[in-house]
Design an enzyme around this catalytic site. Structure first.
Site, PDB file in Angstrom:
ATOM      1  N   CYS A  97       0.866  -1.189   0.000  1.00  0.00           N
ATOM      2  CA  CYS A  97       0.000   0.000   0.000  1.00  0.00           C
ATOM      3  C   CYS A  97       0.900   1.236   0.000  1.00  0.00           C
ATOM      4  O   CYS A  97       1.957   1.236   0.621  1.00  0.00           O
ATOM      5  CB  CYS A  97      -0.900   0.023   1.233  1.00  0.00           C
ATOM      6  N   CYS A 154      -2.478  -8.958   7.045  1.00  0.00           N
ATOM      7  CA  CYS A 154      -2.641  -7.867   6.084  1.00  0.00           C
ATOM      8  C   CYS A 154      -4.035  -7.255   6.223  1.00  0.00           C
ATOM      9  O   CYS A 154      -5.045  -7.967   6.179  1.00  0.00           O
ATOM     10  CB  CYS A 154      -2.436  -8.385   4.665  1.00  0.00           C
ATOM     11  N   TYR A 185      -9.942  -9.308 -24.130  1.00  0.00           N
ATOM     12  CA  TYR A 185      -9.318  -9.640 -22.845  1.00  0.00           C
ATOM     13  C   TYR A 185     -10.410 -10.134 -21.883  1.00  0.00           C
ATOM     14  O   TYR A 185     -10.531  -9.659 -20.755  1.00  0.00           O
ATOM     15  CB  TYR A 185      -8.603  -8.425 -22.244  1.00  0.00           C
ATOM     16  N   ASP A 191      -8.980 -14.501 -24.881  1.00  0.00           N
ATOM     17  CA  ASP A 191      -8.016 -14.302 -23.807  1.00  0.00           C
ATOM     18  C   ASP A 191      -6.811 -15.181 -24.104  1.00  0.00           C
ATOM     19  O   ASP A 191      -6.936 -16.224 -24.765  1.00  0.00           O
ATOM     20  CB  ASP A 191      -8.623 -14.675 -22.449  1.00  0.00           C
ATOM     21  N   ASP A 227     -10.851  -4.629 -21.710  1.00  0.00           N
ATOM     22  CA  ASP A 227     -10.388  -4.602 -20.314  1.00  0.00           C
ATOM     23  C   ASP A 227      -8.970  -5.148 -20.305  1.00  0.00           C
ATOM     24  O   ASP A 227      -8.722  -6.266 -19.859  1.00  0.00           O
ATOM     25  CB  ASP A 227     -11.318  -5.443 -19.437  1.00  0.00           C
ATOM     26  N   CYS A 269      -7.051  -0.385 -15.879  1.00  0.00           N
ATOM     27  CA  CYS A 269      -6.444  -0.523 -14.553  1.00  0.00           C
ATOM     28  C   CYS A 269      -5.140   0.265 -14.462  1.00  0.00           C
ATOM     29  O   CYS A 269      -4.395   0.127 -13.490  1.00  0.00           O
ATOM     30  CB  CYS A 269      -6.212  -1.991 -14.202  1.00  0.00           C
TER      31      CYS A 269
END
Length: 450
Positions: free
Chosen positions: A82, A162, A312, A333, A381, A408
């Site tokens: 993070c 976590c 994808y 894919d 995507d 993303c």
């Protein structure tokens, strides 16, 4: 450049960068400082000097941001998984919208100054959201540990609790470490490159079913370990072994063997159930995936006569959300197991208007068009690398009327928009926080043909 290594300097942080670091100017030199926040006055030490910028380590904060919070994680500064847990969550959402602005300003697709960048949609409870973990395993201080490498190194940071990881998957990886040590299973090291190097644990949150992959360079005897593990956790339904002999940073090799249990586990999104094989891609945050897909459906505005390509496609999840609303859906894919899952999922849902093929989108889509298939709607995507140049050329050549880009990576998105806006207008960009406390965000882009 008026800086030298180890020099200590005062700095005013003007903004935050794409990796969550604070950015300021020292005598016109750009300085990046991890851990610093916008608006803070700090004291830092130069750690690296490049041609056009410098990097520094945060020493003290003379004036704190009102948005600074104490990270809840005890290993936050060591782990690196993070990057912005020290920033209040509501401001994390503001920052992620600004990530889009920064990327667009860098690549400058036509008209970017007037794009409708909608506020980031976040989570009510941004903790323990990751349904999948991929931890490295190593001998550490005399025992077997699992965790992540410290950023820019091969130094393992052991992780036992976590705060963004699903609790059950964390409990299972902790038990796996105990059993690896007890059973004296070989553990990977950099010299011998043999033994367990990575463990993947994924939970289907809707079904509470779990699958595990052990990644190794050669076959191992894991019968006793598996027997003990499934006795402790009834949720485990699949245990697989993946063979990765390459010295590269790729996590998985091409061969995966089911050692115990069933081929797939079940998961749900929107209003349907689907199957996931161990190596098939699926979003890490199931709760936000529902929101992400809802945004994609809304943006595409499909009609009953539409023909759709889902590039994808993974296990088919986005395309299957449209299958009962369009004439046909085709997807591809590069992972054959994912395509097998997509076919199985479509059949289980009773869809006869779907077709899935293993291979690269940039190779398959032009062939489909040459064979006479015409899609007027397209969903892409892609991975973090964005769209392949050949696929971009294909999109521009055939020009589907409707297009949605699910991204993303804001940088590769902005880069790809430079070409896409030759043919499409950007109606809006909706960012969705799939990864709270990290410097990453997802975005849904509605594209309308000019």
């Amino acid at each position: 450049m008026n800086l030298r290594l180890k020099q200590k300097i005062p700095l005013r942080i003007k903004r935050m960068g794409i990796n969550g670091e604070g950015i300021g100017f020292y005598k016109r030199t750009l300085v990046f400082v991890p851990g610093a926040l916008k608006g803070e006055d700090i004291f830092c030490q130069i750690t690296n000097i490049k041609q056009n910028f410098a990097e520094a380590r945060l020493l003290t904060i003379k004036k704190k941001s009102k948005d600074r919070v104490q990270p809840a994680c005890s290993i936050y500064n060591d782990c690196g998984g993070c990057q912005i847990m020290h920033l209040a969550y509501e401001q994390q959402l503001v920052f992620k919208r600004d990530l889009l602005r920064q990327a667009l300003k860098k690549f400058k697709p036509e008209g970017y100054e007037t794009y409708d960048l909608r506020p980031t949609k976040g989570m009510a409870d941004p903790w323990h959201y990751r349904a999948k973990l991929q931890f490295q395993t190593r001998h550490f201080a005399g025992s077997v540990k699992a965790g992540l490498f410290r950023e820019g190194s091969h130094y393992l940071v052991p992780i036992k609790d976590c705060l963004v990881q699903d609790r059950l998957t964390q409990d299972i990886i902790n038990r796996i470490c105990q059993l690896l040590e007890k059973e004296k299973i070989p553990i990977y090291n950099e010299r011998h490159r043999e033994g367990i190097r990575t463990v993947m644990v994924r939970r289907g949150q809707a079904s509470d079913q779990v699958q595990i992959i052990f990644v190794t360079s050669k076959a191992l005897y894991l019968t006793s370990l598996i027997k003990a593990l499934v006795a402790d956790f009834s949720q485990i339904k699949t245990v697989a072994l993946n063979y990765q002999q390459s010295k590269s940073s790729e996590i998985y090799g091409s061969e995966t063997e089911i050692l115990w249990g069933q081929e797939t586990i079940k998961e749900e999104v929107l209003d349907y159930t689907f199957e996931l094989s161990p190596r098939a891609f699926y979003q890490l945050n199931p709760k936000q995936t529902n929101l992400l897909y809802q945004e994609a459906i809304q943006a595409l505005e499909i009609a009953p006569d539409d023909t759709l390509i889902d590039a994808y496609c993974g296990v088919g999840t986005i395309g299957l959300a449209f299958a009962d609303k369009v004439k046909s859906v085709r997807g591809m894919d590069i992972i054959p197991e994912a395509i097998a899952d997509a076919r199985q999922n479509a059949a289980a849902l009773g869809f006869a208007n779907t077709y899935y093929e293993a291979g690269k989108a940039e190779e398959i889509i032009p062939r489909w068009y040459q064979d006479g298939y015409r899609a007027n709607a397209l969903v892409v995507d892609p991975p973090r690398t964005g769209l392949d140049d050949q696929l971009l050329a294909t999109i521009l050549a055939y020009g589907p009327e409707k297009m949605v880009y699910v991204s993303c990576n804001v940088s590769t998105l902005a880069r790809d928009l430079v070409k896409l806006v030759q043919l499409y207008d950007v109606a809006y960009i909706q960012s969705v926080d799939m990864f709270p406390h990290t410097a990453r965000t997802e975005a849904v882009v509605k594209l309308v043909k000019k």
